[in-house]
Design an enzyme around this catalytic site. Structure first.
Site, PDB file in Angstrom:
ATOM      1  N   GLY A   1       0.862  -1.189   0.000  1.00  0.00           N
ATOM      2  CA  GLY A   1       0.000   0.000   0.000  1.00  0.00           C
ATOM      3  C   GLY A   1       0.889   1.226   0.000  1.00  0.00           C
ATOM      4  O   GLY A   1       1.820   1.312   0.810  1.00  0.00           O
ATOM      5  N   GLU A   2       0.607   2.190  -0.905  1.00  0.00           N
ATOM      6  CA  GLU A   2       1.552   3.312  -1.024  1.00  0.00           C
ATOM      7  C   GLU A   2       1.580   4.202   0.217  1.00  0.00           C
ATOM      8  O   GLU A   2       2.487   5.014   0.375  1.00  0.00           O
ATOM      9  CB  GLU A   2       1.317   4.145  -2.297  1.00  0.00           C
ATOM     10  CG  GLU A   2      -0.080   4.607  -2.567  1.00  0.00           C
ATOM     11  CD  GLU A   2      -0.785   3.666  -3.543  1.00  0.00           C
ATOM     12  OE1 GLU A   2      -0.755   2.436  -3.319  1.00  0.00           O
ATOM     13  OE2 GLU A   2      -1.374   4.170  -4.526  1.00  0.00           O
ATOM     14  N   ASN A   3       0.599   4.040   1.114  1.00  0.00           N
ATOM     15  CA  ASN A   3       0.639   4.812   2.360  1.00  0.00           C
ATOM     16  C   ASN A   3       1.724   4.306   3.314  1.00  0.00           C
ATOM     17  O   ASN A   3       1.880   4.848   4.407  1.00  0.00           O
ATOM     18  CB  ASN A   3      -0.729   4.816   3.051  1.00  0.00           C
ATOM     19  CG  ASN A   3      -1.241   3.438   3.394  1.00  0.00           C
ATOM     20  OD1 ASN A   3      -1.027   2.483   2.647  1.00  0.00           O
ATOM     21  ND2 ASN A   3      -1.924   3.297   4.517  1.00  0.00           N
TER      22      ASN A   3
END
Lengths: 258, 219
Positions: free
Chosen positions: B45-47
């Protein structure tokens, strides 16, 4: 005040140095998660306006940062996106929220990291030949500069700092050492380090020495003020209710796993 | 099976055991519901997380364990948390094996456009982390409806919208067909059940050749 002194204060004390209008500020968070909610509410209550907001993306509709756009307090957003909240989309399309250009998320993160780390900027290959095409960002004063380094065409991306930064962490000691929890880290530590004056809103304040040194995600000397926000349990409850309402949590999962 | 489910099911077949994967929102995320048996993946997840797991029970959900859409998730054993510089840097530098992305347009050169459309004279809504995904990921799979509601092809000779990635798309999966991206043209590999070659030809603006083993999608 010394970089090592006690930095715990009220939100009033921490934010009263903000100008009423025209503040340029960094703000942590990721699509509504781990935002400095109580500080945002203070900005709204005090009508702090014409803000230039440097932020990863606008936020989540109905949450934290979205309320700033809804109240018309943000003049310009420097970000990777403008559409993660309906509030920002509406203000952008009606012309009251300025977006000069978009930065790919990793480019923006590195620009801010460069600012935090005392660099002039970074060289980023992402988007060369795409984001510098004529007509895409017609309001730019200067075209995006491209350098070839090691055979790679890169944008010269100047560093970003700001006079103010407001971030959210899990807990802080009174010296301002910050510990982050899971994906609450996101850009909060980097953004905190790139502010000339940084306020950390935290869920819990602990004595100096309580956070193991290797768990400090942002060293205290970068931080100017520590303020108490909602507790971890209050945050969990707030988001659980939101997620149940929009169907991202299912009550029946509880029974299956009980 | 509706069109979106068909695309998600077919896209899932592209995922291989042991891969590090980032799925875009919508149909790409749905693909994780249809993984072939024995395929175990790690989701990024890019977060700032590698090892995104399934939805928790309500009492287990936590405000700071979320995916890139700010939805509650769990973390699988072996998960790792990182800041955004590291998360997006990993995407840029080629750590991810495969990504499945939604698209507004794709073309015969492997270009993809999915971050901007013009609304009231302004480009909207922004790329988030999509450009890093296209730039660095080894295999980019584009998923989209073959044509818009007016019947205009979205499988073009040249994209008209601002690009997200240049020459990065290897496979295109639509509700009508599967294409591989060849050298300046597409290669038609599969058709959806009940869809004819004539229908695909009529709906495809891009130049393509028909593969020797052209066949129906299987589920």
């Amino acid at each position: 005040m010394s970089k090592l002194s006690n930095k715990v204060m009220t939100i009033d004390e921490a934010l009263s140095c903000l100008p009423q209008s025209g503040a340029r500020m960094l703000m942590g968070g990721f699509v509504g998660a781990s935002e400095p909610t109580c500080c945002i509410n203070w900005l709204i209550e005090h009508g702090i306006r014409d803000i230039t907001l440097i932020t990863n993306e606008p936020g989540l509709s109905g949450f934290g940062r979205a309320k700033l756009y809804e109240q018309g307090l943000v003049r310009e957003i420097i970000s990777s996106h403008v559409g993660t909240t309906e509030e920002s989309t509406l203000k952008y399309l009606e012309g009251s929220l300025k977006v000069e250009q978009y930065f790919p998320m990793g480019t923006l993160a590195e620009k801010v990291r460069a600012g935090a780390m005392g660099l002039g900027g970074v060289l980023v290959p992402v988007g060369v030949g795409i984001l510098d095409q004529p007509g895409l960002f017609p309001d730019l004063e200067q075209p995006k500069q491209v350098l070839n380094v090691n055979g790679m065409d890169c944008f010269v991306e100047p560093a970003i700092r700001a006079p103010f930064s407001i971030i959210k962490a899990w807990r802080a000691d009174t010296m301002g050492n910050l510990e982050f929890r899971y994906t609450g880290l996101n850009c909060n530590a980097i953004y905190g380090m790139a502010g000339d004056y940084t306020v950390a809103e935290v869920e819990e304040i602990v004595p100096v020495g309580a956070i193991p040194p290797e768990r400090v995600g942002c060293p205290g000397p970068f931080i100017n003020a520590v303020v108490q926000g909602l507790s971890l349990e209050e945050h969990n409850e707030l988001y659980r209710q939101h997620w149940l309402k929009i169907g991202k949590l299912k009550a029946e999962d509880e029974e299956v796993r009980a | 099976m509706n069109a979106r489910e068909l695309i998600a099911r077919r896209a899932a077949q592209e995922l291989k055991d042991g891969q590090l994967v980032n799925l875009g929102f919508g149909m790409p995320t749905q693909a994780s519901n249809y993984l072939p048996e024995g395929v175990h993946l790690m989701f990024h997840g890019e977060n700032g997380v590698i090892g995104v797991g399934p939805r928790p029970a309500p009492s287990q959900a936590q405000a700071d364990i979320t995916n890139a859409g700010s939805e509650p998730v769990t973390l699988v054993p072996g998960a790792a948390i990182m800041d955004l510089c590291t998360s997006l840097g990993a995407m840029r530098s080629g750590l991810l094996d495969v990504t499945i992305l939604g698209a507004l347009e794709v073309d015969q050169h492997g270009n993809i456009a999915n971050w901007a459309a013009k609304r009231e004279g302004k480009w909207w809504p922004g790329m988030g982390g999509a450009m890093e995904l296209c730039y660095g990921t080894r295999v980019c799979i584009a998923t989209l409806m073959h044509a818009d509601k007016k019947g205009n092809s979205k499988i073009l000779k040249n994209c008209t919208l601002p690009l997200t990635g240049r020459g990065c798309v290897k496979t295109i999966i639509t509700d009508k067909a599967v294409f591989q991206v060849g050298d300046g043209h597409l290669i038609l590999k599969e058709h959806a059940p009940g869809v004819t070659l004539e229908e695909i030809t009529a709906l495809t603006d891009a130049d393509f050749v028909v593969a020797d083993d052209f066949h129906e999608m299987t589920f």
